[in-house]
Design an enzyme around this catalytic site. Structure first.
Site, PDB file in Angstrom:
ATOM      1  N   LYS A 112       0.872  -1.183   0.000  1.00  0.00           N
ATOM      2  CA  LYS A 112       0.000   0.000   0.000  1.00  0.00           C
ATOM      3  C   LYS A 112       0.906   1.229   0.000  1.00  0.00           C
ATOM      4  CE  LYS A 112      -3.196   3.122   0.803  1.00  0.00           C
ATOM      5  NZ  LYS A 112      -2.262   4.288   0.845  1.00  0.00           N
ATOM      6  N   GLU A 128       7.973   1.047  12.238  1.00  0.00           N
ATOM      7  CA  GLU A 128       8.924   2.159  12.270  1.00  0.00           C
ATOM      8  C   GLU A 128       8.080   3.414  12.365  1.00  0.00           C
ATOM      9  OE1 GLU A 128      10.701   5.283  11.524  1.00  0.00           O
ATOM     10  OE2 GLU A 128      10.926   4.602   9.453  1.00  0.00           O
ATOM     11  N   CYS A 140      11.418  11.163  10.035  1.00  0.00           N
ATOM     12  CA  CYS A 140      11.281  10.659  11.400  1.00  0.00           C
ATOM     13  C   CYS A 140      12.596  10.705  12.156  1.00  0.00           C
ATOM     14  CB  CYS A 140      10.731   9.230  11.374  1.00  0.00           C
ATOM     15  SG  CYS A 140      11.729   8.094  10.395  1.00  0.00           S
ATOM     16  N   GLU A 185       6.507  15.981  17.423  1.00  0.00           N
ATOM     17  CA  GLU A 185       7.352  15.863  16.230  1.00  0.00           C
ATOM     18  C   GLU A 185       6.985  16.974  15.259  1.00  0.00           C
ATOM     19  OE1 GLU A 185       8.938  12.179  13.455  1.00  0.00           O
ATOM     20  OE2 GLU A 185       6.871  12.150  14.165  1.00  0.00           O
TER      21      GLU A 185
END
Length: 485
Positions: A179, A255, A289, A386
């Site tokens: 996906k 992750e 990230c 973040e």
């Protein structure tokens, strides 16, 4: 641009066939630098996802039986194809994602290396044979492919996150349902075409682009024949996927998000630290990230570090990624830019000082100026969330223990960075940081030959390195009753 986009298959790949979606629907892909439509892509429905599962399941046995050398050679040929078409792949990535052409070329090289690495790992899947300690029998341990795997990739590294997951799956002998991200599906679709060209058999790789992740991921997760899930994305979505996988007890690799601390000690080489800071912060426009999110600097060098970092960030050229000399492109969409602006405004409202940037650019495209914040108070949201954008908040510390405690004061644990000339301190602090990875005097930790992944709310499992292929292998033990008859 038209030549780059026109050659890409913009449909669903199932069992080696490029097809339209079950209901004929499509979704649009836009250039974040101009806000213009690039193309339309087939919008996979539930029936398409179910067909992809059937193809992966029906192909699994024959693919697992394929000699490891053949699987490795397919990856090797794919590496050669990617390397030979790097310019084309980089331009495509810049158009759909926004990063500069220089960064896109670097990602293409990085992405290709996962295929070369795992082409070599395919023939190194081993086991062991031993005499039982008590005598009489023997122990035979083998490794087998875990089976059909669902791979969900993010929008920020649309090629490398694909090869990082597909490479070990191919090497291990697993079939796949992929996906790709709605915002940047074109690099994955192009990659699927390259793998077909490299000789990957029909049904091994099935790709279902969709405007609704829930619509296509749900039925795949619900099928007990799918035995592995690998996801890169937010912690919130990762938690949901883990919960949804529980009924079938699928193997998971997650992750997830990060809040990376960047520690600069008083004895650090500031030239090296500032260079590392720009690398760790501005890679991929800060949409990474592993981007440095909190800059913790020793009080005695904080003012000088902030001044140098401000100068470097202010000098970065902003523009469409295809323009010469550009190092900072747009953010991926307006929602992402708005989130960055909110975090900067919140920090400013709480007393932080903006030394450069701190604003969006007028005109088309989702541009936000590279920003440095100083005097950031502990309650500012940007120190706890973040930021995923080109913003560097700088705070100070007095002692090593304080720096480590503040670095670890987060639910995340993906990566940390530390800069010091003291080897003892580098090892000592590196071991104390509760992260899956640590960059010591470098702002770049990504390496196909090294295990990538985090701890705590940043996930579990590893991609890359010798560890990466283990995520796609089951261990089998055969008890041999030697000499018992």
């Amino acid at each position: 641009m038209n030549d780059v986009i026109a050659s890409i298959p913009k449909r669903i790949l199932v069992d080696g066939e490029w097809r339209e979606s079950a209901d004929g629907s499509t979704f649009g892909v836009d250039d974040p630098g101009t806000e213009q439509r690039l193309c339309e892509v087939a919008d996979a429905q539930r029936a398409d996802a179910e067909a992809a599962v059937e193809a992966a399941v029906s192909t699994q046995e024959s693919w697992a039986a394929t000699p490891p050398r053949e699987r490795g050679e397919i990856l090797r040929r794919a590496w050669e194809l990617i390397t030979g078409r790097a310019d084309e792949l980089a331009r495509l990535m810049t158009y759909e994602m926004g990063k500069s052409l220089t960064e896109s070329l670097a990602e293409v090289k990085y992405a290709a290396e996962f295929f070369r690495w795992f082409s070599e790992e395919a023939v190194r899947i081993d086991g062991r044979y031993s005499r039982n300690p008590a005598g009489g029998g023997r122990t035979l341990v083998t490794k087998e492919p875990v089976g059909p795997s669902l791979l969900i990739t993010p929008w920020n590294f649309p090629l490398a996150m694909g090869t990082r997951k597909i490479g070990p799956a191919v090497a291990a002998g697993c079939t796949m349902i992929v996906k790709p991200p709605q915002l940047t599906p074109l690099s994955m679709l192009n990659l699927a075409g390259l793998l077909t060209e490299a000789g990957l058999p029909p049904g091994v790789l099935n790709v279902v682009p969709s405007s609704s992740a829930t619509r296509v991921v749900g039925p795949v997760l619900a099928d007990a024949r799918v035995r592995k899930v690998s996801f890169t994305g937010s912690t919130e979505v990762g938690r949901t996927l883990v919960e949804q996988s529980a009924p079938n007890l699928q193997r998971m690799s997650m992750e997830l998000g990060g809040n990376a601390p960047f520690l600069v000690f008083a004895d650090a080489d500031l030239d090296v630290a500032v260079k590392g800071a720009v690398t760790a912060k501005m890679r991929n426009n800060g949409e990474s990230c592993v981007a440095a999110n909190r800059f913790l600097v020793a009080e005695s060098v904080a003012e000088e570090f902030a001044r140098r970092l401000t100068d470097e960030m202010a000098a970065l050229k902003i523009g469409h990624g295809t323009e010469a000399g550009v190092s900072v492109g747009p953010l991926v969409n307006e929602g992402q830019r708005r989130q960055v602006a909110e975090l900067v405004d919140d920090a400013r409202d709480h007393g932080a000082r903006v030394t450069t940037g701190g604003e969006s650019l007028d005109g088309s495209g989702f541009f936000y100026r590279p920003t440095v914040l100083t005097d950031v108070p502990p309650r500012a949201r940007i120190l706890h969330e973040e930021v995923f954008g080109p913003v560097a908040p700088v705070t100070t510390f007095a002692e090593e223990d304080e720096a480590v405690a503040r670095a670890n004061d987060t639910q995340y644990g993906l990566v940390g960075y530390l800069f010091t000339r003291d080897l003892d301190r580098a090892v000592r602090v590196g071991e104390r940081l509760r992260t899956g990875m640590v960059g010591v005097n470098t702002g770049l930790v990504s390496n196909p030959a090294a295990p990538f992944g985090g701890v705590k709310a940043s996930g579990f499992g590893r991609e890359g390195g010798a560890e990466g292929i283990e995520e796609y292998l089951d261990t089998k033990y055969l008890a041999l009753a030697v000499g018992s008859s």
